[in-house]
Every structure is written in structure tokens, then in C-alpha cells.
Design a protein around this motif. Structure first.
Motif, mmCIF file in Angstrom:
data_model
loop_
_atom_site.group_PDB
_atom_site.id
_atom_site.type_symbol
_atom_site.label_atom_id
_atom_site.label_comp_id
_atom_site.label_asym_id
_atom_site.label_seq_id
_atom_site.Cartn_x
_atom_site.Cartn_y
_atom_site.Cartn_z
ATOM 1 N N GLY A 109 17.033 -15.146 -6.439
ATOM 2 C CA GLY A 109 17.381 -15.403 -5.253
ATOM 3 C C GLY A 109 17.199 -16.994 -5.169
ATOM 4 N N PHE A 110 16.300 -17.477 -6.044
ATOM 5 C CA PHE A 110 15.788 -18.896 -6.239
ATOM 6 C C PHE A 110 16.964 -19.769 -6.633
ATOM 7 C CE2 PHE A 110 14.062 -22.615 -8.408
ATOM 8 C CZ PHE A 110 13.382 -23.070 -7.408
ATOM 9 N N THR A 111 17.538 -19.119 -7.747
ATOM 10 C CA THR A 111 18.605 -19.709 -8.492
ATOM 11 C C THR A 111 19.701 -19.968 -7.472
ATOM 12 O OG1 THR A 111 17.791 -18.575 -10.344
ATOM 13 C CG2 THR A 111 19.960 -19.770 -10.377
ATOM 14 N N GLN A 112 20.137 -18.991 -6.631
ATOM 15 C CA GLN A 112 21.196 -18.983 -5.857
ATOM 16 C C GLN A 112 21.224 -20.126 -4.579
ATOM 17 O OE1 GLN A 112 21.910 -14.743 -5.020
ATOM 18 N NE2 GLN A 112 21.877 -14.490 -6.994
ATOM 19 N N ILE A 113 19.911 -20.466 -4.222
ATOM 20 C CA ILE A 113 19.808 -21.306 -3.034
ATOM 21 C C ILE A 113 20.202 -22.712 -3.631
ATOM 22 C CG2 ILE A 113 18.057 -22.216 -1.782
ATOM 23 C CD1 ILE A 113 16.520 -19.668 -1.253
ATOM 24 N N THR A 114 20.934 -23.344 -2.552
ATOM 25 C CA THR A 114 21.264 -24.831 -2.937
ATOM 26 C C THR A 114 20.556 -25.536 -1.867
ATOM 27 O OG1 THR A 114 23.006 -24.286 -1.570
ATOM 28 C CG2 THR A 114 23.452 -24.523 -3.951
ATOM 29 N N LEU A 125 10.281 -24.433 -0.664
ATOM 30 C CA LEU A 125 10.150 -23.030 -0.332
ATOM 31 C C LEU A 125 8.681 -22.621 -0.227
ATOM 32 C CD1 LEU A 125 13.094 -21.524 -2.539
ATOM 33 C CD2 LEU A 125 12.884 -21.710 -0.184
ATOM 34 N N ALA A 162 14.278 -10.628 -9.087
ATOM 35 C CA ALA A 162 14.866 -10.676 -7.677
ATOM 36 C C ALA A 162 14.635 -12.184 -6.933
ATOM 37 C CB ALA A 162 14.393 -9.617 -6.622
ATOM 38 N N LEU A 163 13.348 -12.655 -7.152
ATOM 39 C CA LEU A 163 12.828 -13.853 -6.581
ATOM 40 C C LEU A 163 13.381 -14.863 -7.343
ATOM 41 C CD1 LEU A 163 8.926 -13.241 -5.990
ATOM 42 C CD2 LEU A 163 10.980 -13.386 -4.251
ATOM 43 N N GLY A 206 16.791 -9.016 -2.182
ATOM 44 C CA GLY A 206 16.083 -8.612 -3.171
ATOM 45 C C GLY A 206 15.374 -7.245 -3.033
ATOM 46 N N ALA A 219 18.311 -19.001 3.921
ATOM 47 C CA ALA A 219 18.974 -18.482 2.824
ATOM 48 C C ALA A 219 17.791 -17.749 1.914
ATOM 49 C CB ALA A 219 19.555 -19.549 1.877
ATOM 50 N N TRP A 220 16.661 -18.463 2.093
ATOM 51 C CA TRP A 220 15.700 -17.803 1.397
ATOM 52 C C TRP A 220 15.099 -16.744 1.863
ATOM 53 C CZ3 TRP A 220 13.798 -17.236 -3.273
ATOM 54 C CH2 TRP A 220 12.490 -17.024 -3.411
ATOM 55 N N ASP A 277 15.530 -28.202 -9.093
ATOM 56 C CA ASP A 277 14.822 -26.854 -8.837
ATOM 57 C C ASP A 277 13.282 -27.017 -8.197
ATOM 58 O OD1 ASP A 277 17.002 -25.396 -9.412
ATOM 59 O OD2 ASP A 277 16.263 -24.761 -11.481
ATOM 60 N N LYS A 330 13.391 -27.720 -4.644
ATOM 61 C CA LYS A 330 13.611 -26.393 -3.979
ATOM 62 C C LYS A 330 12.191 -25.593 -4.270
ATOM 63 C CE LYS A 330 16.832 -24.042 -5.839
ATOM 64 N NZ LYS A 330 18.171 -23.433 -6.620
ATOM 65 N N ALA A 362 17.712 -14.089 0.831
ATOM 66 C CA ALA A 362 17.654 -13.690 -0.523
ATOM 67 C C ALA A 362 16.503 -12.589 -0.677
ATOM 68 C CB ALA A 362 17.234 -15.039 -1.483
ATOM 69 N N LEU A 363 15.136 -13.016 0.001
ATOM 70 C CA LEU A 363 14.194 -11.914 -0.069
ATOM 71 C C LEU A 363 14.293 -10.795 0.251
ATOM 72 C CD1 LEU A 363 10.984 -14.243 0.849
ATOM 73 C CD2 LEU A 363 11.817 -13.516 -1.289
ATOM 74 N N ARG A 390 5.911 -18.152 -9.852
ATOM 75 C CA ARG A 390 6.886 -17.411 -10.447
ATOM 76 C C ARG A 390 8.240 -18.259 -10.837
ATOM 77 N NH1 ARG A 390 5.569 -13.149 -6.728
ATOM 78 N NH2 ARG A 390 5.412 -11.062 -7.708
ATOM 79 N N VAL A 391 8.336 -19.478 -10.548
ATOM 80 C CA VAL A 391 9.580 -20.238 -10.908
ATOM 81 C C VAL A 391 9.159 -21.717 -11.394
ATOM 82 C CG1 VAL A 391 10.853 -19.439 -8.989
ATOM 83 C CG2 VAL A 391 9.859 -21.319 -8.593
#
Lengths: 241, 241
Positions: free
Chosen positions: B235-240, A180, B231-232, A235, A227-228, A173, A176, A231-232, A163-164
Motif C-alpha cells: 500500500g505504501f509503495t502504491q501511494i504517490t 503517513l 499489505a502495508l 489490505g 489513499a492510505w 519514500d 511519504k 490501502a489499509l 515497517r517501511v
């Protein structure tokens, strides 16, 4: 088992590996699965490994022997090979030979041994190349369409990469994303374990720019993992059927 | 391959199955893998299946034959068995017998056949029970600690279940969770395919309250899948790191 992943991006390459080795659930140990061969400014080759430890250690040891051999040639030393395709081929041939040798010994006990590797490499004047080397010695290469390669327990961590990760993904990124991806794998497969080894090779830097070992208690990894999860869950809450 | 998942929650049970069957990549077909046996108000038994189609079809056919047999007893008919544990045991024994019969035929071609099932069941006055029945006929049961069971290609869809499914999860959230779990699986494994069959059995309803077939072009499933991807990514973007 093991989980290793490699990304080939416009900005560079990122590799991540775990360190768990096990001979049965009751015999686990920590072994580094990430190895670097550098001639800074000339070439950089980073390797992550999955599979039988005796196969991967022996393969790496013989690759090092070949490098140190004063009679080494372009066909035997990965530091002399003219292209990174040739590097992949040398590693593949060595892996295949070692695997066969050990597999023959194992056959007497009705067992077998296997291993695979991801190789990230670039030479001066050449493009970055990311290879997945199979136990038989053949290999495939990451492309724009599929800019990541995985070995070992690849399933749990694939959805996030799908997805990313795009070729244009930044190195931050990318770091990250692989962490993840590893986090999902660590949660689900006991045979994949901390600590982790991460490396980042920037495009045309011709050296490993960043090496990071992430220990079991690493605070930033734990925070990222939580945090992940949050976020999940957030979401998930927001989605309507 | 196949992907089926079952949840055992305080509010009820939810089952989801795909419908893809394949004998090689060049021979795929759609077969329902979800089956219901109901005596509304008395008992409800829903089954999802994974594995060799000849094994699962024959097992189901024989279970139906046993139900229709005028001489059936508490030990042979899943609609007469006094407890849901006995139901699981009848299904397990039948699955094991059929699998062995077919496996013996296959052995002549150096092939093998196997199958597994998830059974969601409740009888009047009894608790809801969710079983995973192995090819050998033995079984395990979902508990508070692990309120979901999976068969077939279970890995891609497990991380989301691990994170959001608890016994207290609502049936609406449960439906969302299994669909998102399936969505991750569909994206990564070609041998799992639409349409999907979903059913919801509310606690003490003693009937299948909701049956939904989700076709390949289903608009709400597509929208949910896209919302989850977004959403994934968000969420991914927001995580640092």
C-alpha cells in the motif's frame, strides 16, 4: 503535546514537525517547531522541538544569541563548533540549563517544565548525524539499526516507520513515510495539529534542500491520507485469518 | 503493561487480551487476563483486565466469592444482578474497593496500584453491553460512534481500529481487526506479550461461542502478521505524494 520525527538515511535526512501548542485543551495555538541554522556549503543544522514552549523558545533564542555574540567560541556557537557531536553537546547543555531554570520557577506552582529536541546536522567533510536530545541534556544518535528518532506523541506513528523505513529508503519514500506517520498521529491525538513543517537535507548538500509547510487544507496531503486509508482497508480485506 | 480490546458490533462482541505480566523488565510472567462467567441461555459476562495483577486477581476472586455465597443478592452477585448496567456497577465498586485497599498498603512504600477492565455482557432479553471500568469504579460504554474500547497500551493498536471497525463489521473481520491491532502493539511494546486470548460472543447466543488461545508460535497468527506487513508495504509503495 507535539509529534516530531527525524530520519537518517543513506541519501539524506528528513524532519517533520507539527505546529500545535496548547496550554490546556481550551488554549491552543500555532507555533513553528522547526528551526534551521545554515552556512550553505559549510554546515547545516536543523532542529525540531517538543515540550514546554517557554523552554524550547528560550533555548533557541540563547543558541542564536551565542551565534551572534562577537566573543563566541567553538564551545558556545553551534556554527563554530568543530564537530556535530560538539553541536549536540552545546544544544543539550543549553536545553538542560534553560529547563532547570524554568523548572525551578514552575516548582513554586507545583508544576514542571520539560522539552526535548531532534537535531539533524552535517558539516563539510563530516558524516550526517541525527541526535535526540533529552531534557537532561544527554543525547542518543540514530544508527543503521534504528534510522529514525521521534519526540512527543510517538506511539501512533511508530508502526508505519518500523515497517517501511530502512537506511536505503529513498528521500521521496521517506517523505511519504513521515507524512503517513504524522497522519496516524493527527487522527488520534488532538494535541498534535496542522500545519506541518517538513524539511529534506540531502547528503553532502550542506543546506536545507527542501522546506515545505503543509497547511490544514492541503489537497495533496488530504489525497495521500485518503489513499492510505483505502490501502489499509483494501489490505485488511485481502488478509485471511 | 497489557493490551486488551473489546468490540461491540451488530453481530456480537469480540474481546482480545495478551497475557504478559511484569514486575520490572527482569521479571515477566504469563497470566490469563480474560475471564468468563456464563449461565448458557441466560447470561454471559466476559471480562478482560489491565493493571496491577494483585488488584485484578483479588477483584475477580471476590466477584467469584460473591457468586458462590449462598446469601448473595441482586446487589452482590453478577449472576443475579437484574441488568448488565448493575453488573458493571458491581464490578466497578469491587474494583474500586480492592484498588483502594491495595493502594493504601502500597502507599507505605510510596508506590501505587491501579487496574481497569473491559466487560462484555448480555442477559436474556437484554441488549449486548460493552463497558470500560476505570480504577475509580466509574465506567463508560461503547456506542455506535465508538464501537471499541481499549485498556492498557492502547496507542499502537488504535489506528487500525479507527479505520476498519464499524458496528456493521462482521465477526470474522472483527477478529482480524483486533489481532492486527494486537500485532502492532506486540511489535512496539515489550510489556505486551504472547500468548493471546480471544473470545467471540455472538448476539443473543448468551454464551461464549468461541474461545481461542493463540500461542507464541501460532502459524496462522504469524502468517497473518506477515501478510499485513506486506499489505502495508505494498500500500505504501502504491501511494504517490
Amino acid at each position: 503535546m507535539t509529534y516530531c520525527v527525524g530520519l537518517l538515511l543513506n541519501a539524506g535526512m528528513v524532519l517533520l514537525s507539527d505546529t500545535r501548542t496548547n496550554a490546556g485543551l481550551d488554549n491552543i495555538a500555532i507555533y513553528r517547531k522547526m528551526f534551521h541554522f545554515e552556512q550553505p556549503g559549510e554546515r547545516v543544522i536543523s532542529i525540531v522541538t517538543a515540550g514546554s514552549l517557554s523552554v524550547t523558545q528560550t533555548t533557541l533564542a540563547r543558541l542564536r544569541e551565542a551565534i551572534d555574540d562577537p566573543d563566541s567560541t567553538e564551545s558556545t556557537s553551534i556554527l563554530k563548533a568543530p564537530t556535530m557531536l560538539k553541536v549536540a553537546s552545546i544544544i543539550g547543555d543549553m536545553l538542560s540549563r534553560v529547563r532547570q531554570e524554568i523548572d525551578e520557577k514552575m516548582a513554586t506552582m507545583k508544576q514542571s517544565a520539560s522539552a526535548s529536541m531532534i537535531v539533524a546536522a552535517q558539516r563539510k567533510g563530516g558524516a550526517m548525524r541525527l541526535f535526540l536530545i533529552y531534557p537532561e541534556g544527554n543525547f542518543i544518535e540514530a544508527t543503521e539499526d534504528t534510522p529514525f528518532l521521534q519526540i512527543g506523541e510517538h506511539k501512533y506513528g511508530k508502526p508505519i516507520l518500523d515497517r517501511v523505513v530502512k537506511p536505503a529508503t529513498s528521500l521521496a519514500d521517506a517523505e511519504k513515510a513521515v507524512l503517513l506517520s504524522m497522519d496516524s498521529t493527527l487522527r488520534s491525538n488532538l494535541s498534535v495539529g496542522m500545519p506541518l513543517d517538513l524539511c529534506v537535507i540531502e547528503k553532502d548538500a550542506l543546506r536545507v534542500g527542501r522546506k515545505r509547510r503543509i497547511e490544514a487544507g492541503d489537497e495533496s496531503f488530504r489525497a495521500m491520507s485518503e489513499a492510505w486509508s483505502k490501502a489499509l482497508r483494501d489490505g485488511f480485506t485481502q488478509i485471511t485469518l
